[in-house]
Enzyme design. Structure first.
Site, PDB file in Angstrom:
ATOM      1  N   ASP A 310       0.828  -1.205   0.000  1.00 51.79           N
ATOM      2  CA  ASP A 310       0.000   0.000   0.000  1.00 51.79           C
ATOM      3  C   ASP A 310       0.866   1.260   0.000  1.00 51.79           C
ATOM      4  O   ASP A 310       1.962   1.280   0.563  1.00 51.79           O
ATOM      5  CB  ASP A 310      -0.894   0.011   1.245  1.00 51.79           C
ATOM      6  N   GLU A 365       0.925  -0.606  -5.293  1.00 52.20           N
ATOM      7  CA  GLU A 365      -0.122   0.401  -5.460  1.00 52.20           C
ATOM      8  C   GLU A 365       0.589   1.738  -5.728  1.00 52.20           C
ATOM      9  O   GLU A 365       0.940   2.472  -4.812  1.00 52.20           O
ATOM     10  CB  GLU A 365      -1.000   0.514  -4.208  1.00 52.20           C
TER      11      GLU A 365
END
Length: 634
Positions: A310, A365
């Site tokens: 993330d 991401e």
């Protein structure tokens, strides 16, 4: 970049006994049970004047068990077994590391390496609980082989129930995994597993990096869940948050040793201005040990098959992507604004995973489009296997919000779905959890809005809004699946057009769980039209399983006709034809080959109008069209 990576790797080999030993530090740091019943404790607290261990085992005496100071800010403690041979610290005991700060204050902290933390209902902060059961869960099933086609079901354990409550690992194991398998997904990506004190943070404000969230159950419950997934042939990825950490100090990493730094940069650089969280110092040797060991622990102890990293964009740049647009020009990716230490950590992480666990998968991401992020480290790349195609959901939102159906631009849609860096794999998705959160809208809600409350019953007339919404929902997902990447992702519930939004209990909604749930029961009601979307999503995935277009080369797009609103392309031996025109149908429409219909969004079982005969065979002829030698009419 590669030289910096190689320097770190060489130092690990020379001073730490190799990558394998270095990343197994989770077995020595924290509090660890020894075979003879003793306890070995180790912490890194460079700013501490003294360190002690207190807890149930010593009546919470803060000074009876002092740590011995080692070099480089490390501290260690050995506690022998009791005279009766029982462990010195029993399973289930509460513990705290007691830090004497430089100003003389005593700080009661949870070890950064704690494996299990719980919060009692009447308390604000979490408690560290020593987890050492007499018999831990033993995995029974091997991990699945590395997937060629990745069909990801993005999931959150706590909301995986129609009931307004925090759902459990057990519920996910026995109620959700069979559903995922039936829908044709071969991979589940688990969010909010790393312990986070604030439930409404969606798991992105991590407080205990080595602890599986106790709000859903025990560590053994999670191990069983992953084991059962493996028995179904489902790969399990962890949504890992190494881009930042919660500012909590009582039950988090912040100010662990009483200083502003320790695991983080001090001062302005150590704080994320938008997320109100702490930023890791990736140049620090012990931070690298902590983060790399964290990845290794999730793989070895829980048997995760890889990670979705993330916030990679925030890691890559000193500006963290705040107020910055990315056009794709190379000057945006190479310069002093790039955090080379963070990028080097990501290269080390991917090298470690690929070297020690080559079957594992990593996904980045990153919204910036950093070149070579998904190329091997040996080439100087970031080492990731895939990156998220984050421009695609934004494009669908922009089209639906701003354009009339007549104004949809076929060339722009195709460009967005095919615009990816050469030989870097992308995970395509029409929408993820981001679009489901309160303040945003899912595709289904944007398309059908308030009518979802009144006109989704098959007993009510099929209104133009619901009809348009159902048909476009299917078409958008299929063209994204088939044209947008080398993998596909869907957030739980969105496959059937889950109504409403996702909102966790918080002060602003009176701590309500009403929207923190997934109403899977809607697909089981034969009188509701949600079943059509669910069936189409299932058969779309099963068709990919059969033909493997995600593992095939990029599609050849033969037609993107603006006035007809038609897109046609071929991939994996299949022809995909989409008519996006709001009111015009076509007969004898020429394409380039004997073909039969395999998947039809207009089929009755998907809520369509059954306008095509599926028994029809389509024969090609030697008639050149769209630069192809043969064509057929449909």
């Amino acid at each position: 970049r590669y030289s910096l990576f190689y320097k770190h790797l060489k130092n690990i080999e020379q001073s730490e006994g190799g990558l394998d030993k270095f990343t197994k530090s989770y077995k020595t740091f924290g509090v660890n049970q020894l075979l003879e019943g003793g306890i070995y404790c180790k912490e890194w607290a460079p700013g501490a004047e003294a360190v002690f261990l207190a807890g149930d085992f010593n009546g919470w005496n803060p000074f009876s068990h002092p740590y011995k100071k080692l070099e480089y800010g490390k501290w260690e403690l050995y506690i022998p077994p009791r005279e009766d041979g029982c462990p010195a610290v029993p399973h289930g005991s509460k513990l705290k590391v007691v830090i004497r700060a430089q100003n003389g204050a005593l700080l009661y902290r949870i070890s950064p390496w704690a494996r299990y933390v719980v919060r009692e209902e009447d308390k604000v902060n979490y408690d560290w609980v020593h987890w050492n059961p007499p018999q831990s869960y033993i995995h029974k099933h091997p991990s699945p082989k590395r997937l060629k086609s990745l069909r990801i079901y993005e999931s959150h354990v706590g909301i995986a129930s129609p009931e307004g409550k925090v759902a459990s690992y057990k519920n996910f194991t026995y109620n959700i995994l069979p559903r995922i398998k039936d829908l044709g997904y071969n991979c589940v990506q688990l969010m909010a597993i790393m312990e986070h004190a604030y439930y409404a943070s969606f798991g992105y404000q991590v407080t205990s990096f080595f602890a599986a969230s106790s709000r859903y159950g025990t560590p053994d419950d999670l191990k069983e869940m992953i084991d059962v997934a493996h028995s179904m042939g489902i790969t399990v990825l962890l949504d890992v948050v190494h881009s930042h950490a919660s500012k909590n100090s009582e039950d988090g990493l912040n100010q662990f040793d009483g200083t502003d730094s320790c695991f983080f940069h001090s001062g302005y650089r150590g704080n994320h201005q938008l997320w109100d969280s702490r930023l890791f110092d990736y140049a620090n040797w012990e931070v690298l040990r902590f983060l790399l060991s964290n990845l290794r622990m999730w793989i070895k102890e829980y048997r995760f098959d890889g990670f979705r990293f993330d916030g990679v964009t925030s890691m890559l740049y000193h500006h963290h992507g705040i107020g910055t647009g990315f056009s794709g020009d190379y000057h945006e990716y190479f310069g002093l604004h790039v955090d080379e230490d963070a990028l080097c950590y990501l290269m080390l992480a991917n090298h470690m995973i690929n070297f020690l666990h080559p079957e594992c998968i990593t996904i980045a991401e990153d919204v910036s489009g950093m070149p070579a992020l998904c190329r091997p480290v040996a080439e100087g790349g970031g080492g990731f296997d895939y990156r998220l195609a984050m421009a695609i959901p934004d494009k669908w939102i922009q089209i639906i919000k701003e354009l009339k159906d007549e104004d949809w631009n076929m060339g722009n849609i195709v460009h967005t779905l095919t615009n990816r860096r050469y030989e870097e794999k992308y995970i395509a998705y029409a929408e993820s959890h981001d679009q489901a959160l309160v303040g945003d809208k899912t595709l289904a809600f944007r398309l059908m809005d308030a009518e979802m409350y009144t006109n989704m019953s098959v007993l009510t007339p099929l209104t133009p809004v619901i009809d348009r919404g159902i048909q476009l929902h299917k078409m958008i997902r299929l063209i994204t699946h088939a044209l947008g990447g080398e993998g596909y992702l869907n957030f739980m519930g969105n496959e059937f057009g889950h109504p409403e939004w996702l909102d966790f209990p918080r002060i602003g909604n009176n701590e309500s769980y009403h929207y923190a749930r997934r109403q899977f029961n809607l697909t089981e009601d034969d009188l509701l039209r949600y079943k059509f979307l669910n069936a189409f999503d299932r058969d779309m995935n099963r068709l990919e399983e059969r033909f493997g277009w995600l593992a095939s080369p990029q599609a050849y797009v033969s037609e993107k006709h603006e006035s007809n609103k038609v897109i046609a392309f071929e991939r994996a031996g299949l022809i995909f034809i989409f008519n996006f025109h709001p009111y015009q149908s076509y007969v004898d429409y020429r394409f380039f080959l004997k073909y039969k219909i395999l998947l039809d969004s207009d089929a009755e079982e998907y809520g369509g109008h059954r306008r095509l005969n599926h028994n029809t065979e389509y024969f090609s002829e030697e008639y050149a069209h769209n630069y192809r030698p043969n064509s057929l009419m449909v």
